[in-house]
Design an enzyme around this catalytic site. Sequence first.
Site, PDB file in Angstrom:
ATOM      1  CG  LEU A  98      42.920  52.795  34.512  1.00 30.31           C
ATOM      2  CD1 LEU A  98      43.503  52.168  33.248  1.00 30.31           C
ATOM      3  CD2 LEU A  98      43.853  53.893  35.028  1.00 30.31           C
ATOM      4  NE  ARG A 100      33.689  47.737  35.485  1.00 27.33           N
ATOM      5  CZ  ARG A 100      32.616  47.677  34.698  1.00 27.33           C
ATOM      6  NH1 ARG A 100      32.023  48.782  34.318  1.00 27.33           N
ATOM      7  NH2 ARG A 100      32.110  46.517  34.318  1.00 27.33           N
ATOM      8  CG  HIS A 101      40.899  47.527  31.940  1.00 25.64           C
ATOM      9  ND1 HIS A 101      40.888  46.723  30.818  1.00 25.64           N
ATOM     10  CD2 HIS A 101      40.249  48.659  31.589  1.00 25.64           C
ATOM     11  CE1 HIS A 101      40.277  47.357  29.824  1.00 25.64           C
ATOM     12  NE2 HIS A 101      39.874  48.542  30.274  1.00 25.64           N
ATOM     13  CB  SER A 110      42.629  59.473  48.973  1.00 24.54           C
ATOM     14  OG  SER A 110      41.504  59.569  49.809  1.00 24.54           O
ATOM     15  CD  GLN A 111      37.235  62.615  44.343  1.00 24.94           C
ATOM     16  OE1 GLN A 111      36.183  62.035  44.638  1.00 24.94           O
ATOM     17  NE2 GLN A 111      37.352  63.314  43.234  1.00 24.94           N
ATOM     18  NE  ARG A 169      34.736  60.748  49.422  1.00 24.51           N
ATOM     19  CZ  ARG A 169      35.178  59.508  49.315  1.00 24.51           C
ATOM     20  NH1 ARG A 169      36.031  59.193  48.383  1.00 24.51           N
ATOM     21  NH2 ARG A 169      34.787  58.579  50.166  1.00 24.51           N
ATOM     22  NE  ARG A 196      38.779  50.510  28.496  1.00 30.88           N
ATOM     23  CZ  ARG A 196      37.553  50.743  28.928  1.00 30.88           C
ATOM     24  NH1 ARG A 196      36.780  51.621  28.305  1.00 30.88           N
ATOM     25  NH2 ARG A 196      37.070  50.079  29.960  1.00 30.88           N
TER      26      ARG A 196
HETATM   27  C1  FAD Z   1      33.915  50.530  24.179  1.00 29.82           C
HETATM   28  C2  FAD Z   1      33.618  50.039  25.582  1.00 29.82           C
HETATM   29  C3  FAD Z   1      32.359  50.254  26.129  1.00 29.82           C
HETATM   30  C4  FAD Z   1      32.064  49.810  27.427  1.00 29.82           C
HETATM   31  N1  FAD Z   1      30.801  50.042  27.947  1.00 29.82           N
HETATM   32  C5  FAD Z   1      30.513  49.606  29.190  1.00 29.82           C
HETATM   33  C6  FAD Z   1      29.214  49.823  29.757  1.00 29.82           C
HETATM   34  O1  FAD Z   1      28.351  50.427  29.146  1.00 29.82           O
HETATM   35  N2  FAD Z   1      28.976  49.366  31.013  1.00 29.82           N
HETATM   36  C7  FAD Z   1      29.917  48.663  31.739  1.00 29.82           C
HETATM   37  O2  FAD Z   1      29.630  48.239  32.857  1.00 29.82           O
HETATM   38  N3  FAD Z   1      31.141  48.443  31.230  1.00 29.82           N
HETATM   39  C8  FAD Z   1      31.472  48.895  29.982  1.00 29.82           C
HETATM   40  N4  FAD Z   1      32.719  48.677  29.489  1.00 29.82           N
HETATM   41  C9  FAD Z   1      33.724  48.026  30.338  1.00 29.82           C
HETATM   42  C10 FAD Z   1      33.930  46.535  29.960  1.00 29.82           C
HETATM   43  O3  FAD Z   1      32.735  45.803  30.098  1.00 29.82           O
HETATM   44  C11 FAD Z   1      35.010  45.907  30.838  1.00 29.82           C
HETATM   45  O4  FAD Z   1      34.578  45.916  32.190  1.00 29.82           O
HETATM   46  C12 FAD Z   1      36.320  46.642  30.782  1.00 29.82           C
HETATM   47  O5  FAD Z   1      36.649  46.967  29.458  1.00 29.82           O
HETATM   48  C13 FAD Z   1      37.428  45.767  31.366  1.00 29.82           C
HETATM   49  O6  FAD Z   1      37.667  44.693  30.484  1.00 29.82           O
HETATM   50  P1  FAD Z   1      37.975  43.230  30.988  1.00 29.82           P
HETATM   51  O7  FAD Z   1      36.955  42.758  31.966  1.00 29.82           O
HETATM   52  O8  FAD Z   1      38.137  42.384  29.748  1.00 29.82           O
HETATM   53  O9  FAD Z   1      39.421  43.440  31.659  1.00 29.82           O
HETATM   54  P2  FAD Z   1      40.041  42.777  32.960  1.00 29.82           P
HETATM   55  O10 FAD Z   1      39.169  42.962  34.121  1.00 29.82           O
HETATM   56  O11 FAD Z   1      41.441  43.306  33.058  1.00 29.82           O
HETATM   57  O12 FAD Z   1      40.060  41.253  32.618  1.00 29.82           O
HETATM   58  C14 FAD Z   1      40.926  40.750  31.593  1.00 29.82           C
HETATM   59  C15 FAD Z   1      40.377  39.411  31.138  1.00 29.82           C
HETATM   60  O13 FAD Z   1      40.457  38.477  32.223  1.00 29.82           O
HETATM   61  C16 FAD Z   1      39.321  37.627  32.193  1.00 29.82           C
HETATM   62  N5  FAD Z   1      38.531  37.861  33.422  1.00 29.82           N
HETATM   63  C17 FAD Z   1      38.734  38.811  34.364  1.00 29.82           C
HETATM   64  N6  FAD Z   1      37.846  38.679  35.356  1.00 29.82           N
HETATM   65  C18 FAD Z   1      37.056  37.627  35.036  1.00 29.82           C
HETATM   66  C19 FAD Z   1      35.931  37.009  35.653  1.00 29.82           C
HETATM   67  N7  FAD Z   1      35.414  37.439  36.805  1.00 29.82           N
HETATM   68  N8  FAD Z   1      35.379  35.956  35.041  1.00 29.82           N
HETATM   69  C20 FAD Z   1      35.861  35.482  33.882  1.00 29.82           C
HETATM   70  N9  FAD Z   1      36.903  36.039  33.211  1.00 29.82           N
HETATM   71  C21 FAD Z   1      37.497  37.081  33.797  1.00 29.82           C
HETATM   72  C22 FAD Z   1      38.500  38.016  30.942  1.00 29.82           C
HETATM   73  O14 FAD Z   1      38.939  37.218  29.852  1.00 29.82           O
HETATM   74  C23 FAD Z   1      38.898  39.450  30.712  1.00 29.82           C
HETATM   75  O15 FAD Z   1      38.745  39.884  29.363  1.00 29.82           O
HETATM   76  C24 FAD Z   1      33.054  49.123  28.191  1.00 29.82           C
HETATM   77  C25 FAD Z   1      34.316  48.919  27.637  1.00 29.82           C
HETATM   78  C26 FAD Z   1      34.612  49.373  26.355  1.00 29.82           C
HETATM   79  C27 FAD Z   1      35.989  49.147  25.789  1.00 29.82           C
END
Ligand code: FAD
Length: 254
Positions: A98, A100-101, A110-111, A169, A196
Amino acid sequence: MSREACSEEFAMPEKKCRVELLACTPDPLGLIYAAFRQCYHAGDVADMWPRILSGEISRDRQAEFVEKIIGSGHESPVEHVSFTFALSGVSRALTHQLVRHRIASYSQQSQRYVDASCMDYIVPPAIAGNAKAMARFEACMTEIGSAYKELKELLEADGRGSHACEDARFVLPQAAASSIVVTMNCRSLLHFFEERCCSRAQWEIRGMANAMLSICRRELPEIFRHAGAKCERLGYCPEGEKFTCGRYPLPSQH
Ligand SMILES: Cc1cc2nc3c(=O)[nH]c(=O)nc-3n(C[C@H](O)[C@H](O)[C@H](O)COP(=O)(O)OP(=O)(O)OC[C@H]3O[C@@H](n4cnc5c(N)ncnc54)[C@H](O)[C@@H]3O)c2cc1C
């Protein structure tokens, strides 16, 4: 099992996902409409705002305008509306995905500060459905719970006091239950659902995303009616032959 009994036996009882909407920006459709109108209106949208709030500019008219403009790819006005959810009974494996978004705000249990001696855990359905796997899983959770408590006590005896949890932890599993508050604006939510709600997403975060989507649809159907996995918007599956769930055709068949 009560929390006291659990604490005695170092076991970590099973926990279920809970998704609650804490807050949403007031008058969300009107606000998005106002933001869109300001882009194409020579006057001040502030003067139009009372007519939006009173319904003189009807909800249907607002919705029609908003849906037409969003369809053209002009999406930034939906960023003015945010939803805040309290998510609990989810694993650390989920919260790691989560957070990562990045276009979102988070506050997670917090742990370091919250004692996990009696921590809950999440059981993957595939493990729950296999008696042998479940027995192994539960034995492992009990052992981890026991190790955590022992380590914490050893560190406390060493004078680590309130810092004992932050080192104990390190043995906690990805299954450990967590609680997190997340705020995302509508644009970020639409993107989150595209990624997702897809069948390629991991089962736990997919279930949670679908629950969040149901709430968003109820609160703001004009924006979230057609939200969901990417295929819902595209009308085809962009995941390729290897990963497609088959619900929508591949681009080559589209
Ligand atoms: C099915 C699936 C498998 C996955 N497998 C892996 C994996 O194996 N390993 C792994 O590390 N991750 C994995 N991920 C995570 C994925 O790579 C993204 O980190 C995560 O889905 C967050 O998406 P996002 O970066 O688009 O979202 P957000 O961080 O919310 O960003 C939203 C949008 O803003 C823009 N943005 C944000 N930050 C930047 C930036 N720094 N530069 C340019 N544009 C930006 C982009 O257009 C991005 O799509 C997976 C995700 C999914 C759905």
